[in-house]
Design a protein around this motif. Structure first.
Motif, PDB file in Angstrom:
ATOM      1  N   LEU A   1       0.908  -1.176   0.001  1.00 18.80           N
ATOM      2  CA  LEU A   1       0.113   0.114  -0.064  1.00 18.80           C
ATOM      3  C   LEU A   1       0.906   1.324  -0.065  1.00 18.80           C
ATOM      4  CD1 LEU A   1      -2.661   1.420   0.100  1.00 18.80           C
ATOM      5  CD2 LEU A   1      -2.672   1.267   2.569  1.00 18.80           C
TER       6      LEU A   1
ATOM      7  N   VAL B   1       0.829   4.030  -2.706  1.00 19.04           N
ATOM      8  CA  VAL B   1       0.011   5.507  -2.345  1.00 19.04           C
ATOM      9  C   VAL B   1       1.154   6.362  -2.980  1.00 19.04           C
ATOM     10  CG1 VAL B   1      -0.272   7.299  -0.510  1.00 19.04           C
ATOM     11  CG2 VAL B   1      -1.291   4.801  -0.516  1.00 19.04           C
TER      12      VAL B   1
ATOM     13  N   VAL C   1      -8.896   3.531  -1.252  1.00 24.83           N
ATOM     14  CA  VAL C   1      -8.421   2.472  -0.901  1.00 24.83           C
ATOM     15  C   VAL C   1      -9.020   0.881  -0.698  1.00 24.83           C
ATOM     16  CG1 VAL C   1      -6.720   1.432   1.000  1.00 24.83           C
ATOM     17  CG2 VAL C   1      -7.003   4.054   0.608  1.00 24.83           C
TER      18      VAL C   1
ATOM     19  N   TRP D   1     -10.175  -0.846   2.936  1.00 23.04           N
ATOM     20  CA  TRP D   1      -9.840  -0.136   3.883  1.00 23.04           C
ATOM     21  C   TRP D   1      -9.956  -0.625   5.229  1.00 23.04           C
ATOM     22  CZ3 TRP D   1      -6.379   3.427   4.968  1.00 23.04           C
ATOM     23  CH2 TRP D   1      -6.340   4.348   6.267  1.00 23.04           C
TER      24      TRP D   1
ATOM     25  N   LEU E   1      -0.773   4.438   4.540  1.00 22.15           N
ATOM     26  CA  LEU E   1      -1.203   5.488   3.775  1.00 22.15           C
ATOM     27  C   LEU E   1      -0.337   6.792   3.945  1.00 22.15           C
ATOM     28  CD1 LEU E   1      -3.224   6.720   1.931  1.00 22.15           C
ATOM     29  CD2 LEU E   1      -4.401   7.226   3.940  1.00 22.15           C
TER      30      LEU E   1
ATOM     31  N   LEU F   1      -4.400  -1.072  -5.198  1.00 21.26           N
ATOM     32  CA  LEU F   1      -4.987  -0.806  -3.887  1.00 21.26           C
ATOM     33  C   LEU F   1      -5.370   0.648  -3.648  1.00 21.26           C
ATOM     34  CD1 LEU F   1      -1.837  -2.700  -1.965  1.00 21.26           C
ATOM     35  CD2 LEU F   1      -4.212  -3.532  -2.362  1.00 21.26           C
ATOM     36  N   VAL F   2      -4.943   1.359  -4.613  1.00 21.30           N
ATOM     37  CA  VAL F   2      -5.350   2.811  -4.078  1.00 21.30           C
ATOM     38  C   VAL F   2      -5.561   3.652  -5.481  1.00 21.30           C
ATOM     39  CG1 VAL F   2      -2.858   3.536  -3.992  1.00 21.30           C
ATOM     40  CG2 VAL F   2      -4.855   4.922  -2.679  1.00 21.30           C
TER      41      VAL F   2
END
Length: 132
Positions: A46, A50, A78, A81, A89, A122-123
């Motif tokens: 993650l 990010v 996300v 989450w 993050l 993932l984001v």
């Protein structure tokens, strides 16, 4: 101008209010952890995803003649989450802030989602900026 009113909690990761003035608004498509050639960055990581998504936001802003200083609002999606994901993050955002030598925290809406457009993502980060 960024504001954290005393009546609201202060976060190291975002600001509560952005006051924007200008005549041009820039809307970015959601940016993900892909390089210019479409290669994935940070599968399963993650923080790495990010960081790459924020780098891509920075590149898209630059193409419009903007920087993170012009961003009025971010929306971050996300996958799956949960609050225990906050350190990763924050780490990803901190990496980009260090690379750019500036503050990339802005008013933000963080949304947990079941999935994104591709299974390894993932984001995803969207931005709205205001330019003079």
């Amino acid at each position: 101008m960024l504001i954290d009113p005393p009546e609201l909690p202060v976060s190291p990761f975002y600001r509560q209010v952005a006051v924007a003035s200008g005549s041009r608004t820039v809307y970015l498509a959601g940016q993900v952890a892909r390089t210019a050639d479409g290669s994935p960055v940070g599968p399963g990581d993650l923080a790495a995803q990010v960081a790459q998504a924020y780098r891509n936001v920075g590149a898209a802003l630059a193409a419009a003649g903007a920087t993170f200083a012009d961003v009025a609002k971010l929306t971050v999606y996300v996958v799956g989450w949960s609050p225990d994901m906050l350190p990763a993050l924050g780490e990803g955002v901190s990496r980009v802030a260090a690379e750019l030598g500036g503050d990339v925290s802005r008013p933000i809406t963080l949304l947990g989602v079941a999935s994104l457009g591709e299974p390894d993502l993932l984001v995803e980060v969207e931005a709205v900026a205001v330019l003079p």
